[in-house]
Design an enzyme around this catalytic site. Sequence first.
Site, mmCIF file in Angstrom:
data_model
loop_
_atom_site.group_PDB
_atom_site.id
_atom_site.type_symbol
_atom_site.label_atom_id
_atom_site.label_comp_id
_atom_site.label_asym_id
_atom_site.label_seq_id
_atom_site.Cartn_x
_atom_site.Cartn_y
_atom_site.Cartn_z
ATOM 1 N N ASP A 336 55.021 46.598 39.592
ATOM 2 C CA ASP A 336 56.235 46.114 40.229
ATOM 3 C C ASP A 336 56.618 44.746 39.664
ATOM 4 O OD1 ASP A 336 58.194 46.253 42.533
ATOM 5 O OD2 ASP A 336 57.125 44.422 43.075
ATOM 6 N N GLU A 373 57.932 47.939 35.561
ATOM 7 C CA GLU A 373 59.290 47.669 36.024
ATOM 8 C C GLU A 373 59.665 46.381 35.296
ATOM 9 O OE1 GLU A 373 61.754 47.375 40.194
ATOM 10 O OE2 GLU A 373 59.885 46.260 40.037
#
Length: 696
Positions: A336, A373
């Site tokens: 993330d 990401e």
Amino acid sequence: MLMRQPCTDLQFGYASPFGATPSATGTQFSVFSRSATEMRLLLYNKVNDREPAQVIDFDRDTDRWGDVWSLNVPGLEAGQLYHFQASGPWEPENGHRFDSSARLIDPYAQALAGTYQTGKDGLVRPPKCVVVDHSFDWEGDRHLRRDMSETVIYEMHVRGFTKSRTAKVKAGGSYLGVIEKIPYLKSLGITAVELMPVHEFPIRDPHGKKLSRPNYWGYDPMAFFAPHRGYAHSSAPGAQVVEFKQMVKALHEAGIEVILDVVFNHTCEGNENGPTLSFKGLENQVYYILSEGQHYCNYSGCGNTINGNHPVVREMIFHCLRHWVHNYHIDGFRFDLASILSRDRSGNLVPNPPMVELIAEDPMLADTKIIAEAWDAAGAYQVGSFGNYRWAEWNGRYRDDARGFWRGDGGTLGPLATRLAGSSDLYEHAGRPPFCSINFITSHDGFTMSDLVSYKDKHNDANGENNNDGDNHNISDNYGVEGPTRKKCIATIRSQQVRNMLTTLLVSQGVPMIVSGDEVRRTQKGNNNAYCQDNDISWFDWRLVEKNADLTRFVSALIQFRKSQPTIRRKEYLTGRPVDGRKIPDVSWYGADGNPLHWDQGALAMTAYIAAPSRLDDPEGLGRDLIMMFNSTGDNLEFELPSIGRGAVWNLFVDTSAPSPKDIYPDVDGPVAPSNRIIEMGRHSMKIFVCNAAMS
């Protein structure tokens, strides 16, 4: 003669050098703190105990080795509950925030038990750490090692997948609940589940109250090594460790890999106004990026930023990844806000960041998939430039271009073709293959697929933030009515658009990712930021599996087709040049009239001819030539098959404008293309024809 004995799964694991390590004689406790002046171990008998049964002081002379405090407590076994407590300077201006009264979670804790408590003194007691024994009979289970190019990812929330009563499972909302629904996952055909965060995050706030807006998604970590206790069916301390392993083992038995969404970018301790629960009270200036030595840099958008390129933090992240891979048999990770790992200790983006390179090169992670990401909350956007060939990326450009094309936005014809062909503009220059692109149109963050075609605007009022949260740039449409409607013409176009986008996703070069529930038209009622909605807004409604069985059948057939067709999951980029001595190029583009495409044409209509791969990439000769037709205009059009495929027999595979079951032919035995080679294409529709034999 000595016989070689294989290393069994019961013998091989990964023991971290820090945290609590049980042995036959007791338990070793080790914790890093450079600036602490005193360290204590607090031992508890029961989960609900507010005060420790025993406090053991670390001896500075005998229990400190460099910056590591370590002691062995004889007789302590797995299941023991504990906290650390550290004394040291309170000098916020110099980055020190020691609080000798704070009960601290071990950064290497492998399980937590209980919840926040408040003592008579008003001080907060965070959940207790649990000493864990990782003995588990894996029965020969190993990582599946599926090739990335053959992967189909299903992003899923562990709790939300089976928490609804409609799931009709015994252990709803838990790791064991997932096991009960594995037959459904197998029938769908996906090859990997990407689990939204399962490492520990707060269930209640630091004052022991139920959160007014719970962090349902779990992007608020507090213990990176520990499976979330809230997803365990049993409430016994440490039960989550066993249940999580049971889930992984069962998924592997079904041929499904497990990828974890990990959040090494911030923690739940927040900024200077947040609580001291772990890292702040042990070595604040090491674990977090600070400006002017005291203020928390907020590149995560969550109050603080993990100092990922500090050697101590880097070591912790490595131990954590190895821990999940070798103690839980995890097959990969999605990082993330991974661009934060590209920032140095001052917060600056740096080329070839050591953290990113080391993850890719770590020999103990060599079997795993690593996905970034490739952006953060402070403006970094590294899609196409994150890491080396080992790193795959969530391709945000794919999402935007696919949405824009099917909405009918001008100038999206060329971008859609580029995404369909594997996004070579982003990855080829760095020597990265097409499967470095994780293609997605929806994710947990944003509209569901059904909402994407039902709402022009976000409707996040239920979040309690006056609809100010969530992204305003959704590239969505409602086709005439905002939200649910009984108008058949609108319902029909919405259904087609869902099929258009799912088909595009599943026939594109790269790796497709589907969000759990998109295959059954799950809706969040227009909420595009349901991070706090631990209710029916977010949960999988299993009644939709029957209600929208035609769409589930459609998606399953697409996945099976993808798995059988090397033509659409190449390891090399399409070049537009002939291969294997054939006279036709591996990809060619045509207008609706069957002539070579002019990319500056106004109409969003095109045909893609994709030839089967070379025998080198397809030694069994399973690949078939494909003709894909796209009409994103608002008009019904006549397409002409390009002359390149003349003489072959073409069977219809997909027609998104046709009613079920004629929208897809799972056995690729649909009607043969007409002899006049004219194909009627409805507005906002897509068709795929498959050559019924290998072409030389």
